[in-house]
Design a protein around this motif. Structure first.
Motif, PDB file in Angstrom:
ATOM      1  N   CYS A   1       0.847  -1.194   0.000  1.00 15.10           N
ATOM      2  CA  CYS A   1       0.000   0.000   0.000  1.00 15.10           C
ATOM      3  C   CYS A   1       0.885   1.247   0.000  1.00 15.10           C
ATOM      4  O   CYS A   1       0.638   2.209   0.728  1.00 15.10           O
ATOM      5  CB  CYS A   1      -0.922  -0.017   1.209  1.00 15.10           C
ATOM      6  SG  CYS A   1      -2.106  -1.382   1.213  1.00 15.10           S
ATOM      7  N   THR A   2       1.901   1.217  -0.806  1.00 12.82           N
ATOM      8  CA  THR A   2       2.878   2.286  -0.872  1.00 12.82           C
ATOM      9  C   THR A   2       2.536   3.262  -2.001  1.00 12.82           C
ATOM     10  O   THR A   2       1.662   3.001  -2.821  1.00 12.82           O
ATOM     11  CB  THR A   2       4.274   1.718  -1.119  1.00 12.82           C
ATOM     12  OG1 THR A   2       4.270   0.977  -2.345  1.00 12.82           O
ATOM     13  CG2 THR A   2       4.678   0.778   0.010  1.00 12.82           C
ATOM     14  N   GLY A   3       3.286   4.356  -2.069  1.00 11.25           N
ATOM     15  CA  GLY A   3       3.096   5.315  -3.140  1.00 11.25           C
ATOM     16  C   GLY A   3       3.632   4.788  -4.451  1.00 11.25           C
ATOM     17  O   GLY A   3       4.421   3.834  -4.496  1.00 11.25           O
ATOM     18  N   HIS A   4       3.212   5.437  -5.535  1.00 15.71           N
ATOM     19  CA  HIS A   4       3.671   5.039  -6.859  1.00 15.71           C
ATOM     20  C   HIS A   4       5.187   5.204  -6.935  1.00 15.71           C
ATOM     21  O   HIS A   4       5.740   6.216  -6.528  1.00 15.71           O
ATOM     22  CB  HIS A   4       2.984   5.879  -7.936  1.00 15.71           C
ATOM     23  CG  HIS A   4       1.489   5.767  -7.914  1.00 15.71           C
ATOM     24  ND1 HIS A   4       0.842   4.559  -7.867  1.00 15.71           N
ATOM     25  CD2 HIS A   4       0.516   6.718  -7.908  1.00 15.71           C
ATOM     26  CE1 HIS A   4      -0.476   4.764  -7.852  1.00 15.71           C
ATOM     27  NE2 HIS A   4      -0.689   6.072  -7.871  1.00 15.71           N
ATOM     28  N   GLY A   5       5.850   4.181  -7.443  1.00 15.68           N
ATOM     29  CA  GLY A   5       7.302   4.174  -7.522  1.00 15.68           C
ATOM     30  C   GLY A   5       7.953   3.449  -6.359  1.00 15.68           C
ATOM     31  O   GLY A   5       9.036   2.882  -6.505  1.00 15.68           O
ATOM     32  N   GLU A   6       7.291   3.445  -5.196  1.00 12.04           N
ATOM     33  CA  GLU A   6       7.871   2.822  -4.013  1.00 12.04           C
ATOM     34  C   GLU A   6       7.728   1.301  -4.026  1.00 12.04           C
ATOM     35  O   GLU A   6       8.576   0.589  -3.490  1.00 12.04           O
ATOM     36  CB  GLU A   6       7.230   3.398  -2.751  1.00 12.04           C
ATOM     37  CG  GLU A   6       7.479   4.885  -2.559  1.00 12.04           C
ATOM     38  CD  GLU A   6       8.961   5.215  -2.509  1.00 12.04           C
ATOM     39  OE1 GLU A   6       9.710   4.501  -1.811  1.00 12.04           O
ATOM     40  OE2 GLU A   6       9.369   6.174  -3.190  1.00 12.04           O
ATOM     41  N   ALA A   7       6.647   0.801  -4.612  1.00 11.10           N
ATOM     42  CA  ALA A   7       6.442  -0.654  -4.632  1.00 11.10           C
ATOM     43  C   ALA A   7       7.520  -1.352  -5.460  1.00 11.10           C
ATOM     44  O   ALA A   7       8.061  -2.397  -5.065  1.00 11.10           O
ATOM     45  CB  ALA A   7       5.055  -0.982  -5.173  1.00 11.10           C
ATOM     46  N   ALA A   8       7.838  -0.783  -6.617  1.00 10.37           N
ATOM     47  CA  ALA A   8       8.882  -1.364  -7.468  1.00 10.37           C
ATOM     48  C   ALA A   8      10.221  -1.344  -6.749  1.00 10.37           C
ATOM     49  O   ALA A   8      10.989  -2.322  -6.797  1.00 10.37           O
ATOM     50  CB  ALA A   8       8.963  -0.614  -8.792  1.00 10.37           C
ATOM     51  N   LYS A   9      10.521  -0.249  -6.061  1.00  5.63           N
ATOM     52  CA  LYS A   9      11.771  -0.167  -5.296  1.00  5.63           C
ATOM     53  C   LYS A   9      11.799  -1.213  -4.190  1.00  5.63           C
ATOM     54  O   LYS A   9      12.834  -1.840  -3.940  1.00  5.63           O
ATOM     55  CB  LYS A   9      11.917   1.234  -4.689  1.00  5.63           C
ATOM     56  CG  LYS A   9      12.152   2.336  -5.700  1.00  5.63           C
ATOM     57  CD  LYS A   9      12.231   3.688  -4.993  1.00  5.63           C
ATOM     58  CE  LYS A   9      12.391   4.825  -5.992  1.00  5.63           C
ATOM     59  NZ  LYS A   9      12.397   6.151  -5.307  1.00  5.63           N
ATOM     60  N   PHE A  10      10.672  -1.404  -3.526  1.00  6.11           N
ATOM     61  CA  PHE A  10      10.587  -2.392  -2.451  1.00  6.11           C
ATOM     62  C   PHE A  10      10.858  -3.790  -2.984  1.00  6.11           C
ATOM     63  O   PHE A  10      11.618  -4.557  -2.383  1.00  6.11           O
ATOM     64  CB  PHE A  10       9.205  -2.332  -1.797  1.00  6.11           C
ATOM     65  CG  PHE A  10       9.005  -3.333  -0.691  1.00  6.11           C
ATOM     66  CD1 PHE A  10       9.342  -3.017   0.611  1.00  6.11           C
ATOM     67  CD2 PHE A  10       8.484  -4.597  -0.951  1.00  6.11           C
ATOM     68  CE1 PHE A  10       9.178  -3.945   1.636  1.00  6.11           C
ATOM     69  CE2 PHE A  10       8.305  -5.527   0.060  1.00  6.11           C
ATOM     70  CZ  PHE A  10       8.652  -5.196   1.357  1.00  6.11           C
ATOM     71  N   MET A  11      10.252  -4.130  -4.111  1.00  5.65           N
ATOM     72  CA  MET A  11      10.446  -5.463  -4.679  1.00  5.65           C
ATOM     73  C   MET A  11      11.889  -5.670  -5.146  1.00  5.65           C
ATOM     74  O   MET A  11      12.428  -6.774  -5.039  1.00  5.65           O
ATOM     75  CB  MET A  11       9.471  -5.692  -5.836  1.00  5.65           C
ATOM     76  CG  MET A  11       8.011  -5.757  -5.426  1.00  5.65           C
ATOM     77  SD  MET A  11       7.620  -7.087  -4.248  1.00  5.65           S
ATOM     78  CE  MET A  11       7.978  -8.550  -5.240  1.00  5.65           C
ATOM     79  N   GLN A  12      12.510  -4.631  -5.647  1.00  2.00           N
ATOM     80  CA  GLN A  12      13.898  -4.746  -6.094  1.00  2.00           C
ATOM     81  C   GLN A  12      14.865  -4.875  -4.924  1.00  2.00           C
ATOM     82  O   GLN A  12      15.895  -5.548  -5.031  1.00  2.00           O
ATOM     83  CB  GLN A  12      14.265  -3.525  -6.944  1.00  2.00           C
ATOM     84  CG  GLN A  12      13.546  -3.478  -8.288  1.00  2.00           C
ATOM     85  CD  GLN A  12      13.675  -2.128  -8.984  1.00  2.00           C
ATOM     86  OE1 GLN A  12      14.331  -1.219  -8.479  1.00  2.00           O
ATOM     87  NE2 GLN A  12      13.037  -1.986 -10.141  1.00  2.00           N
ATOM     88  N   ALA A  13      14.512  -4.259  -3.794  1.00  2.00           N
ATOM     89  CA  ALA A  13      15.423  -4.221  -2.647  1.00  2.00           C
ATOM     90  C   ALA A  13      15.258  -5.406  -1.706  1.00  2.00           C
ATOM     91  O   ALA A  13      16.127  -5.633  -0.843  1.00  2.00           O
ATOM     92  CB  ALA A  13      15.217  -2.923  -1.868  1.00  2.00           C
ATOM     93  N   ASN A  14      14.187  -6.161  -1.847  1.00  2.00           N
ATOM     94  CA  ASN A  14      13.892  -7.213  -0.877  1.00  2.00           C
ATOM     95  C   ASN A  14      13.557  -8.526  -1.572  1.00  2.00           C
ATOM     96  O   ASN A  14      12.959  -8.544  -2.652  1.00  2.00           O
ATOM     97  CB  ASN A  14      12.701  -6.808  -0.001  1.00  2.00           C
ATOM     98  CG  ASN A  14      12.989  -5.572   0.818  1.00  2.00           C
ATOM     99  OD1 ASN A  14      13.666  -5.624   1.833  1.00  2.00           O
ATOM    100  ND2 ASN A  14      12.472  -4.428   0.375  1.00  2.00           N
ATOM    101  N   TYR A  15      13.917  -9.618  -0.910  1.00  2.00           N
ATOM    102  CA  TYR A  15      13.581 -10.948  -1.416  1.00  2.00           C
ATOM    103  C   TYR A  15      12.234 -11.371  -0.850  1.00  2.00           C
ATOM    104  O   TYR A  15      12.045 -11.447   0.366  1.00  2.00           O
ATOM    105  CB  TYR A  15      14.653 -11.958  -1.017  1.00  2.00           C
ATOM    106  CG  TYR A  15      14.242 -13.389  -1.291  1.00  2.00           C
ATOM    107  CD1 TYR A  15      14.166 -13.874  -2.604  1.00  2.00           C
ATOM    108  CD2 TYR A  15      13.896 -14.252  -0.249  1.00  2.00           C
ATOM    109  CE1 TYR A  15      13.772 -15.169  -2.864  1.00  2.00           C
ATOM    110  CE2 TYR A  15      13.507 -15.552  -0.500  1.00  2.00           C
ATOM    111  CZ  TYR A  15      13.443 -16.007  -1.805  1.00  2.00           C
ATOM    112  OH  TYR A  15      13.044 -17.292  -2.066  1.00  2.00           O
ATOM    113  N   ILE A  16      11.305 -11.653  -1.741  1.00  2.00           N
ATOM    114  CA  ILE A  16       9.981 -12.155  -1.354  1.00  2.00           C
ATOM    115  C   ILE A  16       9.853 -13.559  -1.947  1.00  2.00           C
ATOM    116  O   ILE A  16       9.896 -13.716  -3.178  1.00  2.00           O
ATOM    117  CB  ILE A  16       8.839 -11.265  -1.889  1.00  2.00           C
ATOM    118  CG1 ILE A  16       9.089  -9.786  -1.546  1.00  2.00           C
ATOM    119  CG2 ILE A  16       7.502 -11.747  -1.335  1.00  2.00           C
ATOM    120  CD1 ILE A  16       9.099  -9.473  -0.083  1.00  2.00           C
TER     121      ILE A  16
END
Length: 317
Positions: A71-86
């Motif tokens: 539920c992040t802002g636009h642009g933040e979700a992609a950064k989150f997925m790139q920075a973290n292993y899910i």
């Protein structure tokens, strides 16, 4: 129970997700993460939840869950997925714009129900996009968008997010109305993507004029295009297309926005004026346009009836 974690839980969509999931009979909120509100009671920020939950915002998160909502802002979700292993088995639902265009499974149940039930990476549709697409999908499926489409749509102030801006400030928004991003709104990309999924030959423009409304939540989209169908034929076309869509509701009367606020419904009303088909489409931008649709998608992804936890009544007065 489906174990759910929320990233960015202090915003409007995060708060709506919490509100819905607290009443979901098959889901449990494991954490509600917030960078800005970590350690505070959820009800200090989402004051409508006072007395409803003892949940606290956490600064940390983990993957010992079944579903992760971004539920992040636009642009933040992609950064989150790139920075973290899910892990692949964790189902991720992104409520931002980041993965909607030809990336993850596009989560409009009235279009992609089968694909949604088989994916672990889902892009939740935009609010304007949901209302407009639901007004046009039956025509696209019948290859009947053969002229330009004209849309005027007004959204409540919550559509701008919780962070204060000049145009969401009460003293500016109250008793006011304005156009923004005329013909260029970012939701047009996903609208064209979905319509061409059904009608690949579509070449006509969707002319979209968005308005900022002086109310808090809801979207009213007024859509028209030239169409050879008579009114009864159009009504039958729409009824057939949405016969397996529990949240699409038809009204014979000209509806009003309060009939959908606080629900996961889309309310449709059709009229014929000369050679033009006129369609009114209404949703709550925070439920069917965001968190309610995310929960609807979660239900499908987890093998539940899609209406589970979402049978909410509008507040009409």
């Amino acid at each position: 129970m489906i174990k759910v974690g929320i990233i960015g839980a202090a915003g409007y969509t995060g708060g709506e997700a919490i509100r819905i999931l607290l009443r979901h009979p098959k889901a449990e909120i494991v954490f509600a993460q917030s960078n800005s509100q970590g350690g505070k009671p959820v009800s200090d920020v989402h004051t409508d939840l006072l007395g409803e939950t003892d949940l606290y915002f956490s600064e940390n998160w983990h993957t010992d869950i079944d579903v992760l909502m971004l539920c992040t802002g636009h642009g933040e979700a992609a950064k989150f997925m790139q920075a973290n292993y899910i892990p692949d088995e964790v189902k991720v639902i992104d409520l931002s714009h980041d993965h909607r265009l030809n990336q993850w499974t596009y989560g409009l149940p009235e279009l992609n129900k089968e694909q949604i039930s088989q994916t672990n990476r889902l892009a939740n549709p935009g609010c304007f996009a949901t209302a407009i697409q639901l007004a046009l999908l039956p025509l696209a499926a019948a290859q009947l968008i053969t002229a330009e489409v004209h849309v005027s749509a007004t959204t409540g102030s919550t559509g701008a997010g919780q962070k204060p801006t000049e145009t969401s400030h009460f003293s500016w928004r109250s008793n006011n109305l304005s156009v923004y991003k005329a013909f260029e709104h970012q939701h047009l990309g996903e609208i064209y993507q979905s319509l061409r999924q059904l009608q690949p030959s579509l070449s006509k423009d969707v002319n979209f004029i968005p308005y900022r409304g002086n109310f808090t939540r809801g979207i009213l989209a007024a859509v028209y295009t030239e169409c050879a169908l008579g009114l009864e034929e159009a009504q039958q076309l729409f009824t057939n297309y949405y016969k397996q869509a529990p949240f699409v509701v038809f009204s014979d009367k000209n509806p009003d926005l309060k009939q959908v606020v606080n629900t996961n419904k889309c309310l449709l009303h059709l009229e014929k004026h000369g050679n033009k088909l006129f369609i009114i489409s209404m949703i709550d931008n925070l439920t069917k346009g965001a968190s309610g649709q995310a929960v609807q998608n979660m239900n499908l992804m987890c093998g539940l009836e899609e209406t589970t936890g979402l049978l909410m009544k509008p507040v009409a007065f």
